[in-house]
Design an enzyme around this catalytic site. Structure first.
Site, PDB file in Angstrom:
ATOM      1  N   GLY A 243      11.209 -46.942  29.512  1.00  6.87           N
ATOM      2  CA  GLY A 243      11.956 -47.026  30.300  1.00  6.87           C
ATOM      3  C   GLY A 243      11.475 -48.472  30.761  1.00  6.87           C
TER       4      GLY A 243
ATOM      5  N   ALA B 267      14.471 -51.057  30.261  1.00  6.96           N
ATOM      6  CA  ALA B 267      14.890 -51.932  30.636  1.00  6.96           C
ATOM      7  C   ALA B 267      14.986 -51.935  32.377  1.00  6.96           C
ATOM      8  CB  ALA B 267      16.210 -51.450  29.962  1.00  6.96           C
TER       9      ALA B 267
ATOM     10  N   GLY C 261      13.653 -51.040  36.497  1.00  7.24           N
ATOM     11  CA  GLY C 261      12.162 -50.799  37.525  1.00  7.24           C
ATOM     12  C   GLY C 261      11.165 -50.910  36.966  1.00  7.24           C
TER      13      GLY C 261
ATOM     14  N   ASP D 274      17.070 -42.434  22.792  1.00  6.20           N
ATOM     15  CA  ASP D 274      17.067 -40.513  24.041  1.00  6.20           C
ATOM     16  C   ASP D 274      16.073 -40.248  23.966  1.00  6.20           C
ATOM     17  OD1 ASP D 274      17.520 -39.458  25.599  1.00  6.20           O
ATOM     18  OD2 ASP D 274      20.030 -38.703  24.741  1.00  6.20           O
ATOM     19  N   LEU D 275      15.284 -40.444  24.985  1.00  3.35           N
ATOM     20  CA  LEU D 275      13.584 -39.428  24.408  1.00  3.35           C
ATOM     21  C   LEU D 275      13.966 -38.126  25.116  1.00  3.35           C
ATOM     22  CD1 LEU D 275      11.901 -42.601  25.752  1.00  3.35           C
ATOM     23  CD2 LEU D 275      11.184 -41.391  23.463  1.00  3.35           C
TER      24      LEU D 275
ATOM     25  N   SER E 209       4.408 -39.259  40.015  1.00  4.15           N
ATOM     26  CA  SER E 209       5.355 -39.233  41.435  1.00  4.15           C
ATOM     27  C   SER E 209       4.237 -38.744  42.118  1.00  4.15           C
ATOM     28  CB  SER E 209       6.565 -39.130  40.966  1.00  4.15           C
ATOM     29  OG  SER E 209       6.950 -38.929  42.885  1.00  4.15           O
TER      30      SER E 209
ATOM     31  N   TYR F  56      12.097 -32.319  39.396  1.00  6.28           N
ATOM     32  CA  TYR F  56      11.433 -33.945  39.767  1.00  6.28           C
ATOM     33  C   TYR F  56       9.924 -33.728  39.703  1.00  6.28           C
ATOM     34  CZ  TYR F  56      10.637 -38.761  39.485  1.00  6.28           C
ATOM     35  OH  TYR F  56      10.192 -39.606  40.132  1.00  6.28           O
TER      36      TYR F  56
ATOM     37  N   LYS G 130       6.822 -34.033  36.871  1.00  8.94           N
ATOM     38  CA  LYS G 130       5.007 -34.784  37.717  1.00  8.94           C
ATOM     39  C   LYS G 130       4.072 -34.189  37.721  1.00  8.94           C
ATOM     40  CE  LYS G 130       8.203 -38.211  37.027  1.00  8.94           C
ATOM     41  NZ  LYS G 130       7.863 -39.538  36.126  1.00  8.94           N
TER      42      LYS G 130
HETATM   43  P1  NAI Z   1      14.740 -46.468  36.830  1.00 11.64           P
HETATM   44  O1  NAI Z   1      16.077 -45.349  36.918  1.00 11.64           O
HETATM   45  O2  NAI Z   1      15.217 -48.135  37.359  1.00 11.64           O
HETATM   46  O3  NAI Z   1      14.412 -46.702  35.295  1.00 11.64           O
HETATM   47  C1  NAI Z   1      13.969 -45.926  34.020  1.00 11.64           C
HETATM   48  C2  NAI Z   1      14.561 -46.555  32.418  1.00 11.64           C
HETATM   49  O4  NAI Z   1      13.926 -45.365  32.674  1.00 11.64           O
HETATM   50  C3  NAI Z   1      15.738 -46.661  32.567  1.00 11.64           C
HETATM   51  O5  NAI Z   1      15.692 -47.880  32.428  1.00 11.64           O
HETATM   52  C4  NAI Z   1      16.319 -45.696  31.988  1.00 11.64           C
HETATM   53  O6  NAI Z   1      17.644 -45.919  31.156  1.00 11.64           O
HETATM   54  C5  NAI Z   1      14.892 -45.066  31.117  1.00 11.64           C
HETATM   55  N1  NAI Z   1      15.518 -43.927  30.678  1.00 11.64           N
HETATM   56  C6  NAI Z   1      16.069 -42.860  31.749  1.00 11.64           C
HETATM   57  N2  NAI Z   1      16.069 -42.007  30.808  1.00 11.64           N
HETATM   58  C7  NAI Z   1      15.624 -41.915  29.112  1.00 11.64           C
HETATM   59  C8  NAI Z   1      15.864 -41.518  27.881  1.00 11.64           C
HETATM   60  N3  NAI Z   1      16.848 -40.000  27.888  1.00 11.64           N
HETATM   61  N4  NAI Z   1      15.871 -42.187  26.596  1.00 11.64           N
HETATM   62  C9  NAI Z   1      15.125 -43.172  26.908  1.00 11.64           C
HETATM   63  N5  NAI Z   1      15.005 -43.910  28.339  1.00 11.64           N
HETATM   64  C10 NAI Z   1      15.199 -43.639  29.108  1.00 11.64           C
HETATM   65  O7  NAI Z   1      13.101 -45.637  37.253  1.00 11.64           O
HETATM   66  P2  NAI Z   1      12.264 -46.206  37.997  1.00 11.64           P
HETATM   67  O8  NAI Z   1      12.224 -46.259  39.311  1.00 11.64           O
HETATM   68  O9  NAI Z   1      11.646 -48.096  37.177  1.00 11.64           O
HETATM   69  O10 NAI Z   1      11.055 -45.080  37.361  1.00 11.64           O
HETATM   70  C11 NAI Z   1      10.114 -45.651  36.401  1.00 11.64           C
HETATM   71  C12 NAI Z   1       9.592 -44.016  36.206  1.00 11.64           C
HETATM   72  O11 NAI Z   1       8.733 -44.600  37.249  1.00 11.64           O
HETATM   73  C13 NAI Z   1      10.459 -43.024  36.635  1.00 11.64           C
HETATM   74  O12 NAI Z   1       9.350 -41.700  35.335  1.00 11.64           O
HETATM   75  C14 NAI Z   1      10.053 -42.000  36.915  1.00 11.64           C
HETATM   76  O13 NAI Z   1      10.140 -41.761  37.868  1.00 11.64           O
HETATM   77  C15 NAI Z   1       8.722 -42.944  38.563  1.00 11.64           C
HETATM   78  N6  NAI Z   1       8.784 -42.818  39.338  1.00 11.64           N
HETATM   79  C16 NAI Z   1       9.581 -43.985  40.340  1.00 11.64           C
HETATM   80  C17 NAI Z   1       9.835 -43.763  41.541  1.00 11.64           C
HETATM   81  C18 NAI Z   1      10.757 -44.635  42.674  1.00 11.64           C
HETATM   82  O14 NAI Z   1      10.242 -44.561  43.783  1.00 11.64           O
HETATM   83  N7  NAI Z   1      11.289 -45.182  42.016  1.00 11.64           N
HETATM   84  C19 NAI Z   1       8.539 -42.745  42.268  1.00 11.64           C
HETATM   85  C20 NAI Z   1       8.116 -41.871  41.547  1.00 11.64           C
HETATM   86  C21 NAI Z   1       7.432 -42.259  39.987  1.00 11.64           C
END
Ligand code: NAI
Length: 257
Positions: free
Chosen positions: A11, A13, A15, A44-45, A117, A155, A159
């Site tokens: 992930g 790329a 956040g 693709d994970l 989460s 979701y 988690k």
């Molecule tokens: P984001 O959407 O900015 O980043 C998530 C990344 O995971 C993206 O780059 C996306 O392309 C990649 N991804 C999604 N599906 C994929 C797949 N099938 N194969 C490979 N890569 C894949 O989201 P964020 O917020 O950075 O999330 C990161 C982690 O933090 C996630 O596991 C999310 O559940 C967790 N999280 C986020 C919170 C929030 O408020 N943003 C709160 C709690 C947990």
């Protein structure tokens, strides 16, 4: 000169993953990013073939030994295909964590961190069939159950299962000398959170969840927590689920533990 550490971030790329990469890269860490696009390794994970391809590519890029792993790739509760939440957030994470354990065993003071989460405690606890199917490794049954549930429930359950999977591994991983922990963030300003806020049903629920610190986190704040868990200052922290959520979990579950 200390040895350059090699850390794999899924992930990477966007956040949180991107923030972790930025923080570690500033210290000279060698990073191997994995994501759907815009990463060193594009895979693709959500599917077994993508997970295998990612692991093989990591082994090739690293020469077979890595010092750290951050399993960050995930999708949010807003996904209309709720089985995707199960396959990426739980199975994608756990397969990568288990698959890269031998590479971590060859690393220096190795540590892995999974991103859970604080929503893990907000699920209906009377029926945890989906969590059980995930922990049993039954991806087909988990997908079937997930398809019948709302995204927010799937979701949170993905988690909860991930956090439990980390704790279940504490004994074996500890004996192998690899620290393994989870972070449970609250709302962090990323595209994933924004997509939930933009959802007409989820948005008001996310907005209504009280955060004692009365704000959302910047991705860099969670990256700092991950960095701590990966590094030598956390040398005795193992099997922990560390809430970095501005106090929401304490508010919702004041008597846990
Ligand atoms: P984001 O959407 O900015 O980043 C998530 C990344 O995971 C993206 O780059 C996306 O392309 C990649 N991804 C999604 N599906 C994929 C797949 N099938 N194969 C490979 N890569 C894949 O989201 P964020 O917020 O950075 O999330 C990161 C982690 O933090 C996630 O596991 C999310 O559940 C967790 N999280 C986020 C919170 C929030 O408020 N943003 C709160 C709690 C947990």
């Amino acid at each position: 000169m200390p040895a350059v550490r090699t850390v794999v971030v899924t992930g990477s790329a966007s956040g949180l993953g991107a923030a972790v990469c930025e923080r570690l890269a500033a210290r000279g860490t060698r990073l191997i990013g994995v994501d759907l696009a815009g990463a060193d390794i594009e895979a693709d994970l959500a599917v077994p073939a993508g997970r295998s391809a990612a692991m093989n590519a990591v082994l090739e890029a690293s020469g077979g030994a890595i010092d750290g792993l951050v399993a960050c790739a995930g999708v949010g509760p807003h996904m209309s295909d709720t089985s995707l939440i199960s396959s990426v957030n739980y199975f994608g994470a756990v397969h990568i964590i288990d698959g890269l354990r031998p590479a971590l065993a060859g690393g220096l003071e190795p540590a892995a961190v999974a991103i859970a989460s604080n929503s893990l405690s907000l699920v209906p606890m009377h029926d945890l069939s989906l969590v059980d199917a995930m922990l049993a490794g039954n991806e087909v049954e988990a997908a079937r159950l997930a398809a019948e549930l709302p995204g927010a429930t799937v979701y949170g359950m993905s988690k909860l299962a991930l956090a439990r999977a980390i704790r279940h591994r504490a004994s074996a991983w500890g004996k192998a000398g690899i620290r393994l922990n989870a972070v449970a963030p609250g709302p962090v300003l990323t595209p994933l959170l924004q997509a939930s806020l933009d959802d007409p049903e989820l948005g008001p629920l996310v907005d209504a969840l009280p955060v004692p610190l009365d704000r959302r986190a910047e991705p860099g704040e969670i990256a700092a927590t991950v960095d701590f868990l990966l590094g030598p200052d956390a040398s005795f922290v193992h099997g922990a689920v560390l809430f970095a959520d501005g106090g929401t979990d304490a508010l919702v579950r004041p008597d846990q533990p």
